[in-house]
Design an enzyme around this catalytic site. Structure first.
Site, PDB file in Angstrom:
ATOM      1  N   ASP A 228       0.813  -1.217   0.000  1.00 57.25           N
ATOM      2  CA  ASP A 228       0.000   0.000   0.000  1.00 57.25           C
ATOM      3  C   ASP A 228       0.847   1.266   0.000  1.00 57.25           C
ATOM      4  O   ASP A 228       0.416   2.309  -0.492  1.00 57.25           O
ATOM      5  CB  ASP A 228      -0.950  -0.014   1.208  1.00 57.25           C
ATOM      6  N   SER A 252      -5.557   6.293  -0.496  1.00 63.82           N
ATOM      7  CA  SER A 252      -6.058   5.123  -1.215  1.00 63.82           C
ATOM      8  C   SER A 252      -7.581   5.123  -1.218  1.00 63.82           C
ATOM      9  O   SER A 252      -8.213   5.425  -0.201  1.00 63.82           O
ATOM     10  CB  SER A 252      -5.551   3.840  -0.546  1.00 63.82           C
ATOM     11  N   GLN A 302      -4.646  -0.614  -7.557  1.00 67.18           N
ATOM     12  CA  GLN A 302      -5.158   0.330  -6.564  1.00 67.18           C
ATOM     13  C   GLN A 302      -5.436   1.672  -7.228  1.00 67.18           C
ATOM     14  O   GLN A 302      -4.627   2.152  -8.030  1.00 67.18           O
ATOM     15  CB  GLN A 302      -4.167   0.542  -5.428  1.00 67.18           C
TER      16      GLN A 302
END
Length: 310
Positions: A228, A252, A302
């Site tokens: 991430d 995100s 993502q």
């Protein structure tokens, strides 16, 4: 232990407020402690867990942490021998590191080979993340894999720890002393300045800063945790920005992940990253993750919010 009994990677216990010196001495050990969830039983048809959060400079829960916790909570409820092969999650609200994260797992289905689980992560009764994950028994089938691109050996690439450790600044201290992973950008990181050239691709080597217990669900959760922090960097690199761009706001929005084969985060992994689009204050990042021997272990996508002042 029956197939319906929740399983967790070790006992949970009350944690005092973290001592930053202790975290710096063993950042991976502290992360593993944070990922030890506490089971509270079944309520309204869901299995309920809770966990703590890692310190963050901005005071918000790190998205990779709650992804990993949600996956571990879901994995604790599936029949033995089933491992996560895909996950799709939406980040709904910023979390507060000073509040516990509550995790409610709904058992959607247990078939002959697959299990599906939905996990909602809450703080103060409000959802901060919603995730669905699918688990599968080990089975034979068609086999093929993408080829890993050429990349320098990780030992020949400069570590972010070495770059930042000499800088007397809170952000540099955090990224060099309190992080559980060794991150090595093949063409230089974006921590201090933009890349040498604008490109929508980057290669990053990464591994944990120490051994991890031999628990495949834990390794897969830690892969979700680690990725991430770099998934949106190709968007920044293409736009000529760095993490130090004044006024940069980044978060995100959603996260999709597929595990193809067993992964070991305490061995070097190469993230082959790209970004196909950025528009409307959103950017899309993708990654293929290879073991050092060239085996493709995971694919990731993502989308994130990225705003820079005009």
């Amino acid at each position: 232990m029956s197939d319906t009994t929740p399983r967790l990677p070790g006992p949970a216990h009350p944690r005092p407020a973290p001592d930053l010196a202790d975290i710096e001495r063993d950042p991976l050990g502290y992360l593993l402690e944070v990922l030890r969830l506490e089971y509270h039983g079944a309520e309204t048809g869901e299995d309920v867990y809770s966990g703590a959060s890692l310190p963050q400079l901005h005071g918000r829960v790190y998205g990779g942490q709650v992804l990993a916790q949600s996956l571990l909570a879901a994995g604790a409820t599936v029949p033995a021998g089933r491992l996560p092969h895909s996950m799709h999650g939406y980040f709904l609200r910023a979390g507060d590191i000073h509040q516990p994260v509550d995790l409610a797992v709904e058992r959607l289905r247990d078939g002959r080979s697959f299990s599906a689980r939905r996990t909602h992560a809450y703080q103060g009764g409000k959802a901060i993340l919603s995730m669905i994950a699918s688990f599968q028994e080990d089975q034979d089938g068609i086999e093929h894999t993408s080829q890993m691109p050429d990349a320098p050996d990780p030992e020949d690439v400069t570590s972010a720890h070495d770059v930042l450790a000499k800088i007397d600044h809170p952000i540099a201290h955090f990224w060099s002393r309190q992080t559980a992973f060794d991150v090595r950008h093949v063409d230089g990181s974006l921590y201090l300045a933009p890349g040498a050239q604008r490109t929508d691709h980057q290669l990053v080597w990464m591994r944990s800063r120490g051994p991890v217990p031999d628990d495949q669900i834990l390794h897969r959760a830690l892969l979700a945790y680690a990725c991430d922090q770099i998934m949106l960097e190709p968007v920044l690199r293409q736009a000529g920005h760095s993490w130090q761009t004044p006024g940069l706001s980044i978060a995100s929005l959603d996260h999709a992940m597929w595990w193809h084969r067993d992964v070991h985060v305490d061995e070097w992994l190469l993230y082959v990253q790209s970004s196909s689009s950025a528009q409307g204050s959103r950017g899309l990042g993708a990654a293929r993750v290879f073991a050092q021997d060239g085996t493709l272990v995971a694919s990731i996508a993502q989308e994130g919010m990225i705003r820079v002042p005009d």
